[in-house]
Design an enzyme around this catalytic site. Structure first.
Site, PDB file in Angstrom:
ATOM      1  N   SER A 128      15.864  36.751  24.755  1.00  0.00           N
ATOM      2  CA  SER A 128      15.689  35.263  25.504  1.00  0.00           C
ATOM      3  C   SER A 128      13.391  35.563  25.615  1.00  0.00           C
ATOM      4  CB  SER A 128      15.767  35.243  27.395  1.00  0.00           C
ATOM      5  OG  SER A 128      15.964  36.991  26.625  1.00  0.00           O
TER       6      SER A 128
ATOM      7  N   THR B  36      -8.538 -12.410 -12.656  1.00  0.00           N
ATOM      8  CA  THR B  36      -8.168 -11.839 -14.096  1.00  0.00           C
ATOM      9  C   THR B  36      -6.965 -10.911 -13.788  1.00  0.00           C
ATOM     10  OG1 THR B  36     -10.252 -11.605 -13.206  1.00  0.00           O
ATOM     11  CG2 THR B  36      -9.456  -9.436 -14.469  1.00  0.00           C
TER      12      THR B  36
ATOM     13  N   GLY C 278     -11.404 -20.867 -10.139  1.00  0.00           N
ATOM     14  CA  GLY C 278     -11.194 -20.961  -9.039  1.00  0.00           C
ATOM     15  C   GLY C 278     -12.291 -19.690  -8.242  1.00  0.00           C
ATOM     16  N   PRO C 279     -12.039 -20.124  -6.724  1.00  0.00           N
ATOM     17  CA  PRO C 279     -12.900 -18.806  -6.370  1.00  0.00           C
ATOM     18  C   PRO C 279     -12.440 -17.708  -6.498  1.00  0.00           C
ATOM     19  CG  PRO C 279     -11.376 -20.293  -4.817  1.00  0.00           C
ATOM     20  CD  PRO C 279     -11.381 -20.809  -5.655  1.00  0.00           C
ATOM     21  N   PRO C 280     -13.628 -16.694  -5.904  1.00  0.00           N
ATOM     22  CA  PRO C 280     -13.102 -15.440  -6.512  1.00  0.00           C
ATOM     23  C   PRO C 280     -12.111 -14.571  -5.726  1.00  0.00           C
ATOM     24  CG  PRO C 280     -15.870 -15.268  -5.706  1.00  0.00           C
ATOM     25  CD  PRO C 280     -15.194 -16.055  -5.632  1.00  0.00           C
ATOM     26  N   GLY C 281     -11.180 -13.610  -6.555  1.00  0.00           N
ATOM     27  CA  GLY C 281     -10.467 -13.003  -5.514  1.00  0.00           C
ATOM     28  C   GLY C 281      -8.777 -13.597  -5.653  1.00  0.00           C
TER      29      GLY C 281
ATOM     30  N   GLY D  73      -6.883 -14.531  -8.313  1.00  0.00           N
ATOM     31  CA  GLY D  73      -5.719 -13.803  -8.785  1.00  0.00           C
ATOM     32  C   GLY D  73      -6.169 -13.560 -10.119  1.00  0.00           C
TER      33      GLY D  73
ATOM     34  N   LYS E  54      15.130  37.146  36.789  1.00  0.00           N
ATOM     35  CA  LYS E  54      14.133  36.987  36.193  1.00  0.00           C
ATOM     36  C   LYS E  54      13.104  35.838  37.071  1.00  0.00           C
ATOM     37  CE  LYS E  54      15.682  37.163  31.353  1.00  0.00           C
ATOM     38  NZ  LYS E  54      16.124  35.959  30.641  1.00  0.00           N
TER      39      LYS E  54
HETATM   40  P1  ADP Z   1     -10.164 -13.041  -9.506  1.00  0.00           P
HETATM   41  O1  ADP Z   1     -10.156 -12.554 -10.385  1.00  0.00           O
HETATM   42  O2  ADP Z   1      -9.820 -14.759  -8.776  1.00  0.00           O
HETATM   43  O3  ADP Z   1     -11.444 -12.747  -8.790  1.00  0.00           O
HETATM   44  P2  ADP Z   1      -8.963 -10.541  -8.864  1.00  0.00           P
HETATM   45  O4  ADP Z   1      -7.913 -11.394  -9.602  1.00  0.00           O
HETATM   46  O5  ADP Z   1      -9.648  -9.854  -9.758  1.00  0.00           O
HETATM   47  O6  ADP Z   1      -9.145 -11.902  -8.690  1.00  0.00           O
HETATM   48  O7  ADP Z   1      -7.747 -10.183  -7.837  1.00  0.00           O
HETATM   49  C1  ADP Z   1      -8.372  -9.278  -6.714  1.00  0.00           C
HETATM   50  C2  ADP Z   1      -7.231  -8.579  -5.687  1.00  0.00           C
HETATM   51  O8  ADP Z   1      -6.528  -9.822  -5.600  1.00  0.00           O
HETATM   52  C3  ADP Z   1      -6.622  -8.144  -7.469  1.00  0.00           C
HETATM   53  O9  ADP Z   1      -6.228  -6.845  -6.821  1.00  0.00           O
HETATM   54  C4  ADP Z   1      -5.181  -8.617  -6.915  1.00  0.00           C
HETATM   55  O10 ADP Z   1      -4.314  -8.162  -7.030  1.00  0.00           O
HETATM   56  C5  ADP Z   1      -4.949  -9.673  -5.884  1.00  0.00           C
HETATM   57  N1  ADP Z   1      -4.407 -10.672  -5.613  1.00  0.00           N
HETATM   58  C6  ADP Z   1      -4.936 -12.182  -5.595  1.00  0.00           C
HETATM   59  N2  ADP Z   1      -4.011 -12.944  -5.827  1.00  0.00           N
HETATM   60  C7  ADP Z   1      -3.037 -12.288  -5.458  1.00  0.00           C
HETATM   61  C8  ADP Z   1      -1.827 -13.295  -5.392  1.00  0.00           C
HETATM   62  N3  ADP Z   1      -1.079 -14.503  -5.392  1.00  0.00           N
HETATM   63  N4  ADP Z   1      -0.646 -12.086  -5.013  1.00  0.00           N
HETATM   64  C9  ADP Z   1      -1.004 -10.394  -5.656  1.00  0.00           C
HETATM   65  N5  ADP Z   1      -1.998 -10.353  -5.890  1.00  0.00           N
HETATM   66  C10 ADP Z   1      -3.202 -11.310  -5.609  1.00  0.00           C
END
Ligand code: ADP
Length: 604
Positions: A493, A266, A259-262, A264, A536
């Site tokens: 005072s 990892t 999936g795309p970066p960020g 979750g 005062k």
């Molecule tokens: P990836 O590995 O997909 O690039 P990460 O796992 O590093 O992304 O996630 C980036 C940040 O976003 C982390 O701090 C993660 O905890 C948070 N995050 C991403 N998706 C969620 C989610 N569904 N709920 C809570 N936090 C999330």
């Protein structure tokens, strides 16, 4: 247990009892307390009893146990083969990092007691090694120093090799290397290389592992608590864990989160390790284009190192961690070999129980490691590798999901990370939405998290400015002295007046010269009403004062004043000290202004 002269001892082979010893080692932690007193050995055994035996008596431990009447210990000791005692001996010396002279003494003693055992040959025997008092100190640092001074630490290294619980093949290689090491001069580069190799072999978690604890209900709660949305991924992870619980098999396909970066990926990997109570280690594969990155360099190369897998195992110090192979789609390839091919071997359950790192040059069993992979796309994952994995798609988030993730996870996490409390910074949903729409453009939430971090940093600076900074009162003791004989009415005072004088003193600023004031002040800075307002104010008017500061609760007393006086004077009524100071100083009081400004900005 037979004595040293018993027949049983001679028929027991050293290696055969190792597995039993490995199983039972945990029980014998008590041996660590052993201490040496002169030529007598004192051991604290598992039941907490301490026994003292002479060198010759050591071999007949069971008698000592029996005379002391500790049946439990006796039966345990009886279950030892003589060989087992030898191995424990070996382990004991290794654990204490004994100075070479002591190790030598042990070795001679062992040789005497167990003449035909392998252990005697394992130990370095140096004739005539003395046994002086200073050697009886089992302090680890001293033992280390001693080894260094001697320049001969091979004996302690040998003990450590034996205590590392490695398989026979690796043990054989280590003993061979040790033999070579002993013949080398320390100044040879080869010495350092061999030494490093042996250190790594000792450190590797050949038999160390964590115990899996898998509770599907708890895993579900944990995954839900850590992650909002991503239902499909969480369901697949739970299925995966459930199957593992039922089958206890590790030959499942490797999960690959794509999936795309960020989004979750990892983070879910980390949660899986948490669910299983396993160690977690992330291996970044982006840009890896040399297979020796995975499999290590052969030791013939200068500066050779083990690969990332072995390094990771050394870091986590257990042989069953969760390894996250991050960004498998960004593996490169070069003339130095295909890292994907090396990974194939790592991930293949048929092969990975005998993974060979080029640096180690012996096999290491990776079958207990749980591998998970992540990628942004499947398009660039080598086909053979993709074939071994089960792809789980992780989509991007909607605006609403991002907002919810921010409120539940990102904001609390960033606040904690920056040492802020929710009272100090509250980010309203509208602001979060603005950040999402106007400052980020992504499928995941990584930039969003970074932007929230930026807001936290800015607020942290403001708060530090207000609360931090040098305290002008630091190291100052204030003593106020009111001499008797002053006008007796001077009492509470004068409170606001005294505080105003102090504020002027410490801020170095002048109070307006045309101001008069009255009011009692509490420790928290509230201004309380006082009496005799009319007298005062009239006195102040006579003295040519222009502004009078008085408690708000005295406002009603102003009605008693002549109209002319009321017309001539500017009255400021105050509830608290801030209002008093603001009226007393020209242009207000800066401390307060700054505070208010910061508070205002924090609120925004
Ligand atoms: P990836 O590995 O997909 O690039 P990460 O796992 O590093 O992304 O996630 C980036 C940040 O976003 C982390 O701090 C993660 O905890 C948070 N995050 C991403 N998706 C969620 C989610 N569904 N709920 C809570 N936090 C999330």
């Amino acid at each position: 247990m037979d004595g040293p002269a018993g027949k049983k001892r001679k028929t027991v082979a050293h290696g055969r009892h190792l597995p039993e010893w490995e199983r039972q080692t945990g029980e014998y932690a008590g041996w660590i307390k052993a201490s040496l007193k002169g030529q007598r050995y004192s051991f604290c055994v598992p039941c907490g009893m301490s026994i003292e035996v002479s060198a010759s008596g050591f071999c007949d431990l069971s008698k000592h146990f029996e005379t002391k009447g500790h049946q439990d210990a006796v039966s345990r000791m009886k279950s030892y083969a003589v060989t087992k005692a030898e191995v424990l001996f070996c382990q004991f010396v290794a654990e204490h990092n004994l100075p070479a002279t002591i190790a030598d003494h042990f070795s001679e003693l062992t040789k005497e007691m167990f003449p035909d055992s392998e252990i005697a040959s394992v130990l370095s025997v140096r004739k005539g090694a003395g046994f002086s008092d200073q050697h009886f100190n089992l302090n680890k640092e001293e033992a280390d120093e001693d080894g260094d001074e001697d320049g001969d630490d091979t004996a302690s290294l040998r003990w450590k090799v034996h205590a590392a619980k490695m398989p026979d093949e690796a043990l054989r290689v280590c003993l061979k290397e040790l033999k070579r090491l002993k013949k080398m001069s320390q100044s040879m580069p080869e010495y350092a290389r061999t030494r490093n190799y042996l250190d790594l072999m000792i450190e590797l978690p050949w038999s160390n592992n964590t115990k899996d604890s898998l509770d599907i209900q708890a895993a579900r709660t944990l995954l839900d608590n850590d992650h909002y949305a991503m239902e499909k991924l969480k369901r697949r992870v739970l299925e995966y864990l459930a199957v593992r619980q039922l089958k206890d098999s590790l030959k499942d396909p490797i999960l690959c989160f794509v999936g795309p970066p960020g989004v979750g990926k990892t983070s879910v990997g980390r949660s899986i390790a948490k669910c299983l109570r396993r160690e977690f280690h992330c291996i970044a594969l982006a840009g890896v284009c040399d297979q020796s990155d995975i499999r290590g360099h052969r030791r013939t190369y200068v500066g050779s190192m083990p690969g990332r897998i072995i390094n990771g195992l050394k870091t986590v110090a257990v042989n069953n961690p969760v390894f996250l192979l991050d960004e498998v789609d960004k593996l490169g390839m070069s003339w130095q070999g295909d890292p994907a091919a090396a990974l194939l071997e790592v991930l293949d359950p048929e092969q990975n129980h005998s993974f060979t790192d080029h640096y180690l040059n012996v096999t290491f069993d990776l079958s207990q490691v749980l591998f998970i992979a992540t990628a942004n796309t499947t398009a660039t994952i080598p086909t053979a590798l993709l074939d071994r994995m089960e792809v789980v798609w992780v989509p991007g988030y909607t605006q609403e999901e991002k907002l919810e993730i921010s409120n539940r996870h990102l904001i609390p996490h960033q606040l904690e990370h920056h040492g802020l409390s929710p009272q100090q910074l509250r980010i309203p949903p509208k602001t979060t939405n603005d950040i999402i729409n106007r400052y980020t453009r992504e499928a995941g939430v990584r930039s969003l998290e970074r932007n929230i971090g930026a807001v936290c940093r800015a607020v942290a600076v403001k708060i530090a400015e207000v609360t931090g900074g040098s305290d002008p009162m630091e190291g100052t003791d204030i003593h106020l002295h009111f001499p008797t004989g002053a006008v007796t009415k001077n009492g509470p005072s004068a409170g606001v007046t005294i505080v105003t004088c102090l504020a002027s003193l410490f801020s170095g600023r002048l109070v307006r010269s045309d101001v008069a004031m009255t009011g009692e002040i509490t420790l928290r800075g509230s201004v309380l009403p006082v009496g005799c307002i009319k007298d005062k104010v009239l006195a102040a008017h006579r003295a040519g004062v222009k502004r009078v500061i008085l408690p708000r609760r005295n406002e009603k007393d102003l009605d008693e004043l002549p109209l002319k006086v009321r017309y001539d004077l500017d009255f400021v009524t105050a509830d608290d000290l801030d209002q008093v100071l603001n009226a007393a100083f020209d242009g207000g009081f800066p401390g307060k202004e700054k505070k208010q400004e910061a508070k205002q900005q924090i609120k925004q």
